[in-house]
Motif scaffolding. Structure first.
Motif, PDB file in Angstrom:
ATOM      1  N   TYR A   1       0.833  -1.208   0.000  1.00  0.00           N
ATOM      2  CA  TYR A   1       0.000   0.000   0.000  1.00  0.00           C
ATOM      3  C   TYR A   1       0.865   1.255   0.000  1.00  0.00           C
ATOM      4  CZ  TYR A   1      -4.025  -2.940   1.326  1.00  0.00           C
ATOM      5  OH  TYR A   1      -5.023  -3.875   1.361  1.00  0.00           O
ATOM      6  N   ILE A   2       1.878   1.269   0.866  1.00  0.00           N
ATOM      7  CA  ILE A   2       2.710   2.465   1.019  1.00  0.00           C
ATOM      8  C   ILE A   2       3.574   2.703  -0.218  1.00  0.00           C
ATOM      9  CG2 ILE A   2       4.648   3.441   2.324  1.00  0.00           C
ATOM     10  CD1 ILE A   2       3.463   2.150   4.827  1.00  0.00           C
ATOM     11  N   GLU A   3       4.170   1.641  -0.732  1.00  0.00           N
ATOM     12  CA  GLU A   3       5.119   1.810  -1.840  1.00  0.00           C
ATOM     13  C   GLU A   3       4.440   1.993  -3.196  1.00  0.00           C
ATOM     14  OE1 GLU A   3       7.738  -1.518  -1.711  1.00  0.00           O
ATOM     15  OE2 GLU A   3       8.791  -0.828   0.105  1.00  0.00           O
ATOM     16  N   LYS A   4       3.302   1.349  -3.385  1.00  0.00           N
ATOM     17  CA  LYS A   4       2.683   1.339  -4.711  1.00  0.00           C
ATOM     18  C   LYS A   4       1.440   2.207  -4.811  1.00  0.00           C
ATOM     19  CE  LYS A   4       1.050  -1.877  -8.263  1.00  0.00           C
ATOM     20  NZ  LYS A   4       0.878  -3.325  -8.619  1.00  0.00           N
TER      21      LYS A   4
ATOM     22  N   ILE B   1      -0.180   4.433  -2.354  1.00  0.00           N
ATOM     23  CA  ILE B   1      -0.235   5.812  -1.855  1.00  0.00           C
ATOM     24  C   ILE B   1       0.341   6.789  -2.883  1.00  0.00           C
ATOM     25  CG2 ILE B   1       0.694   7.390  -0.111  1.00  0.00           C
ATOM     26  CD1 ILE B   1       0.122   5.291   1.970  1.00  0.00           C
ATOM     27  N   PRO B   2       1.479   6.476  -3.551  1.00  0.00           N
ATOM     28  CA  PRO B   2       1.928   7.364  -4.636  1.00  0.00           C
ATOM     29  C   PRO B   2       0.881   7.508  -5.744  1.00  0.00           C
ATOM     30  CG  PRO B   2       3.703   5.915  -3.989  1.00  0.00           C
ATOM     31  CD  PRO B   2       2.471   5.423  -3.282  1.00  0.00           C
ATOM     32  N   LEU B   3       0.164   6.432  -6.054  1.00  0.00           N
ATOM     33  CA  LEU B   3      -0.888   6.501  -7.066  1.00  0.00           C
ATOM     34  C   LEU B   3      -2.031   7.401  -6.593  1.00  0.00           C
ATOM     35  CD1 LEU B   3      -1.816   5.496  -9.812  1.00  0.00           C
ATOM     36  CD2 LEU B   3      -2.792   3.477  -8.676  1.00  0.00           C
ATOM     37  N   CYS B   4      -2.369   7.307  -5.318  1.00  0.00           N
ATOM     38  CA  CYS B   4      -3.402   8.191  -4.752  1.00  0.00           C
ATOM     39  C   CYS B   4      -2.963   9.651  -4.838  1.00  0.00           C
ATOM     40  CB  CYS B   4      -3.678   7.815  -3.301  1.00  0.00           C
ATOM     41  SG  CYS B   4      -4.539   6.238  -3.091  1.00  0.00           S
ATOM     42  N   ASN B   5      -1.688   9.899  -4.583  1.00  0.00           N
ATOM     43  CA  ASN B   5      -1.172  11.265  -4.678  1.00  0.00           C
ATOM     44  C   ASN B   5      -1.274  11.801  -6.106  1.00  0.00           C
ATOM     45  OD1 ASN B   5      -0.561  11.233  -1.956  1.00  0.00           O
ATOM     46  ND2 ASN B   5       1.562  10.594  -2.275  1.00  0.00           N
TER      47      ASN B   5
ATOM     48  N   ALA C   1      -8.526   5.603 -15.372  1.00  0.00           N
ATOM     49  CA  ALA C   1      -7.542   4.539 -15.579  1.00  0.00           C
ATOM     50  C   ALA C   1      -6.705   4.290 -14.321  1.00  0.00           C
ATOM     51  CB  ALA C   1      -6.635   4.900 -16.750  1.00  0.00           C
ATOM     52  N   LYS C   2      -6.298   5.365 -13.643  1.00  0.00           N
ATOM     53  CA  LYS C   2      -5.448   5.229 -12.456  1.00  0.00           C
ATOM     54  C   LYS C   2      -6.243   4.767 -11.236  1.00  0.00           C
ATOM     55  CE  LYS C   2      -1.994   8.709 -13.839  1.00  0.00           C
ATOM     56  NZ  LYS C   2      -0.784   7.870 -13.722  1.00  0.00           N
ATOM     57  N   PHE C   3      -7.540   5.112 -11.214  1.00  0.00           N
ATOM     58  CA  PHE C   3      -8.350   4.770 -10.053  1.00  0.00           C
ATOM     59  C   PHE C   3      -8.788   3.310 -10.084  1.00  0.00           C
ATOM     60  CE2 PHE C   3     -12.393   5.497  -7.471  1.00  0.00           C
ATOM     61  CZ  PHE C   3     -11.705   5.568  -6.272  1.00  0.00           C
ATOM     62  N   SER C   4      -8.857   2.738 -11.280  1.00  0.00           N
ATOM     63  CA  SER C   4      -9.325   1.362 -11.427  1.00  0.00           C
ATOM     64  C   SER C   4      -8.513   0.356 -10.613  1.00  0.00           C
ATOM     65  CB  SER C   4      -9.323   0.975 -12.908  1.00  0.00           C
ATOM     66  OG  SER C   4      -9.763  -0.341 -13.076  1.00  0.00           O
ATOM     67  N   PRO C   5      -7.160   0.399 -10.641  1.00  0.00           N
ATOM     68  CA  PRO C   5      -6.402  -0.586  -9.841  1.00  0.00           C
ATOM     69  C   PRO C   5      -6.577  -0.390  -8.334  1.00  0.00           C
ATOM     70  CG  PRO C   5      -4.917   0.998 -10.896  1.00  0.00           C
ATOM     71  CD  PRO C   5      -6.265   1.203 -11.505  1.00  0.00           C
ATOM     72  N   ILE C   6      -6.877   0.836  -7.904  1.00  0.00           N
ATOM     73  CA  ILE C   6      -7.119   1.057  -6.474  1.00  0.00           C
ATOM     74  C   ILE C   6      -8.406   0.349  -6.063  1.00  0.00           C
ATOM     75  CG2 ILE C   6      -7.697   2.805  -4.740  1.00  0.00           C
ATOM     76  CD1 ILE C   6      -5.782   4.694  -6.169  1.00  0.00           C
ATOM     77  N   LEU C   7      -9.445   0.472  -6.876  1.00  0.00           N
ATOM     78  CA  LEU C   7     -10.698  -0.222  -6.583  1.00  0.00           C
ATOM     79  C   LEU C   7     -10.505  -1.734  -6.623  1.00  0.00           C
ATOM     80  CD1 LEU C   7     -13.273   1.916  -8.622  1.00  0.00           C
ATOM     81  CD2 LEU C   7     -12.988   1.846  -6.150  1.00  0.00           C
ATOM     82  N   SER C   8      -9.771  -2.212  -7.638  1.00  0.00           N
ATOM     83  CA  SER C   8      -9.595  -3.655  -7.823  1.00  0.00           C
ATOM     84  C   SER C   8      -8.683  -4.286  -6.778  1.00  0.00           C
ATOM     85  CB  SER C   8      -9.020  -3.937  -9.214  1.00  0.00           C
ATOM     86  OG  SER C   8      -9.882  -3.469 -10.224  1.00  0.00           O
ATOM     87  N   ASN C   9      -7.636  -3.560  -6.379  1.00  0.00           N
ATOM     88  CA  ASN C   9      -6.600  -4.156  -5.537  1.00  0.00           C
ATOM     89  C   ASN C   9      -6.631  -3.714  -4.079  1.00  0.00           C
ATOM     90  OD1 ASN C   9      -5.545  -5.503  -7.831  1.00  0.00           O
ATOM     91  ND2 ASN C   9      -4.420  -3.658  -8.410  1.00  0.00           N
ATOM     92  N   ILE C  10      -7.451  -2.725  -3.772  1.00  0.00           N
ATOM     93  CA  ILE C  10      -7.574  -2.296  -2.375  1.00  0.00           C
ATOM     94  C   ILE C  10      -9.021  -2.390  -1.913  1.00  0.00           C
ATOM     95  CG2 ILE C  10      -7.273  -0.422  -0.722  1.00  0.00           C
ATOM     96  CD1 ILE C  10      -4.883   0.507  -2.228  1.00  0.00           C
ATOM     97  N   TYR C  11      -9.919  -1.619  -2.530  1.00  0.00           N
ATOM     98  CA  TYR C  11     -11.298  -1.583  -2.036  1.00  0.00           C
ATOM     99  C   TYR C  11     -11.954  -2.961  -2.087  1.00  0.00           C
ATOM    100  CZ  TYR C  11     -16.162  -0.454  -1.325  1.00  0.00           C
ATOM    101  OH  TYR C  11     -17.438  -0.435  -0.829  1.00  0.00           O
TER     102      TYR C  11
ATOM    103  N   THR D   1       0.210   4.625   7.073  1.00  0.00           N
ATOM    104  CA  THR D   1      -0.446   4.830   5.772  1.00  0.00           C
ATOM    105  C   THR D   1      -1.136   6.191   5.758  1.00  0.00           C
ATOM    106  OG1 THR D   1      -2.465   3.715   6.486  1.00  0.00           O
ATOM    107  CG2 THR D   1      -0.783   2.371   5.408  1.00  0.00           C
ATOM    108  N   ASN D   2      -1.855   6.504   6.845  1.00  0.00           N
ATOM    109  CA  ASN D   2      -2.549   7.790   7.000  1.00  0.00           C
ATOM    110  C   ASN D   2      -3.292   8.159   5.722  1.00  0.00           C
ATOM    111  OD1 ASN D   2      -3.414   9.989   8.450  1.00  0.00           O
ATOM    112  ND2 ASN D   2      -1.691  11.281   7.839  1.00  0.00           N
ATOM    113  N   SER D   3      -4.001   7.198   5.170  1.00  0.00           N
ATOM    114  CA  SER D   3      -4.667   7.396   3.886  1.00  0.00           C
ATOM    115  C   SER D   3      -5.964   6.613   3.867  1.00  0.00           C
ATOM    116  CB  SER D   3      -3.760   6.916   2.750  1.00  0.00           C
ATOM    117  OG  SER D   3      -4.439   6.944   1.508  1.00  0.00           O
TER     118      SER D   3
END
Length: 345
Positions: free
Chosen positions: A23-26, A28-32, A65-75, A134-136
């Protein structure tokens, strides 16, 4: 021996800890990156001309496009894990995170053994470390984390040796304002921060002209008395607007304890009420239980208490109750400065 419900909560903490590095390495930078894109998008007026419309659409495509992997791999995995462990049943308002676990936590706090304490403290450190490092909210988990923080705080605060609020660094901070317009402006300026704005109910809409109301309406928002106003097209703004009377809580430990005991007595009466459906009974018990726990905090969150009392009031207005329950309800509302009108029977 630690009961299964508590062990399920600990297993979920292990799951978060296992994935923390990724989460921190991959992610959170994408969220930023997404937050930067969202800021760029918010400066554009696609209805103004074709150039801004094309630029807006280009940025929107990047966000999607960038938000899709966050939904798939985190949410999705986090949600599935919570459901798998029985912590959450999957409903949209996440209320089962509290409802499914509070009884087990209350029982555990009464029946833990000395051997359990070290294990609980280890998991407390692990959860707090995850939330702090993480604070995210990863643009999609704020509502889930809000509920998880509440239930974990109820458990872990019992197993601490100081009065320090160990959840302070990632809890919602409430800012008092005098108008809805001021609150909306603050939400925009502090977008992405975990904050809420408290507005006295008598100030709601007061003094706003038609243009100012339109500016508020143009923000894609949802205003619910006692709940929140959501801003933006991606879930990276966890701001809330709380509208209502100023909750009053005693500063003394004895005063807080009296309120706690009165609410506990009220919950017992609600359990015995003959003319309440199971759904209404659970709603009342859940919200009054949250208020009961919050009033004992060193610095109770009045915006949360207002929200929970608003929820109970909406349910109670449609019920016919016994005289004893009515007296207890009116005492609690009046003591917390929430009494709008007498609840009748």
């Amino acid at each position: 021996m630690i009961p299964q419900k508590i062990l399920a909560l600990f297993e979920f903490i292990d799951y978060l800890d296992k994935n923390k590095k990724s989460y921190i390495e991959k992610y959170i930078p994408l969220c930023n990156e997404l937050q930067i894109l969202d800021e760029q998008r918010s400066k554009l007026k696609p209805e103004r001309n074709y150039i801004e419309k094309q630029e807006y659409d280009y940025i929107q495509d990047q966000i999607s496009a960038k938000f899709s992997p966050i939904l798939s791999n985190i949410y999705a995995p986090v949600s599935e894990k919570l459901i798998e462990l029985g912590i959450w049943t999957g409903e949209n308002n996440y209320s089962s995170i509290w409802n499914n676990n509070i009884s087990a936590i209350s029982d555990f706090k009464r029946n833990f053994t000395s051997e359990d304490v070290l294990q609980v403290i280890n998991y407390k450190v692990k959860y707090l470390t995850f939330r702090t490092e993480t604070n995210s909210n990863f643009l999609c988990l704020q509502l889930i984390f809000n509920e998880l923080d509440e239930i974990f705080k109820t458990l872990f605060d019992f197993f601490k040796d100081t009065n320090e609020n160990e959840f302070n660094s990632f809890e919602t901070k409430t800012i008092k304002v005098d108008s809805l317009e001021e609150a909306v402006k603050g939400l925009i300026e502090k977008k992405g921060n975990n904050i809420s704005f408290s507005i006295p109910s008598e100030k709601f809409h007061y003094g706003l002209n038609e243009t100012q109301m339109q500016r508020i309406a143009n923000i894609k928002n949802e205003i619910v008395m006692g709940d929140k106003i959501e801003v933006g097209n991606i879930s990276n703004n966890s701001g809330q607007i709380i509208i209502g009377k100023e909750i009053r809580i005693s500063d003394s430990l004895n005063g807080k304890q009296e309120t706690f005991e009165k609410i506990e007595e009220l919950i017992k009466l609600i359990r015995q009420e003959p003319n309440i459906s199971d759904e209404q009974r659970q709603n009342l018990i859940t919200n009054f239980d949250k208020v009961k726990e919050e009033v004992l905090e060193e610095m109770p969150d009045k915006s949360k208490i207002f929200k929970w009392l608003s929820n109970t009031k909406r349910t109670l207005e449609n019920l016919v109750l016994t005289h004893e329950a009515i007296d207890a309800i009116n005492w609690v509302y009046k003591n917390l400065n929430f009494l709008i009108q007498q609840i009748g029977g």
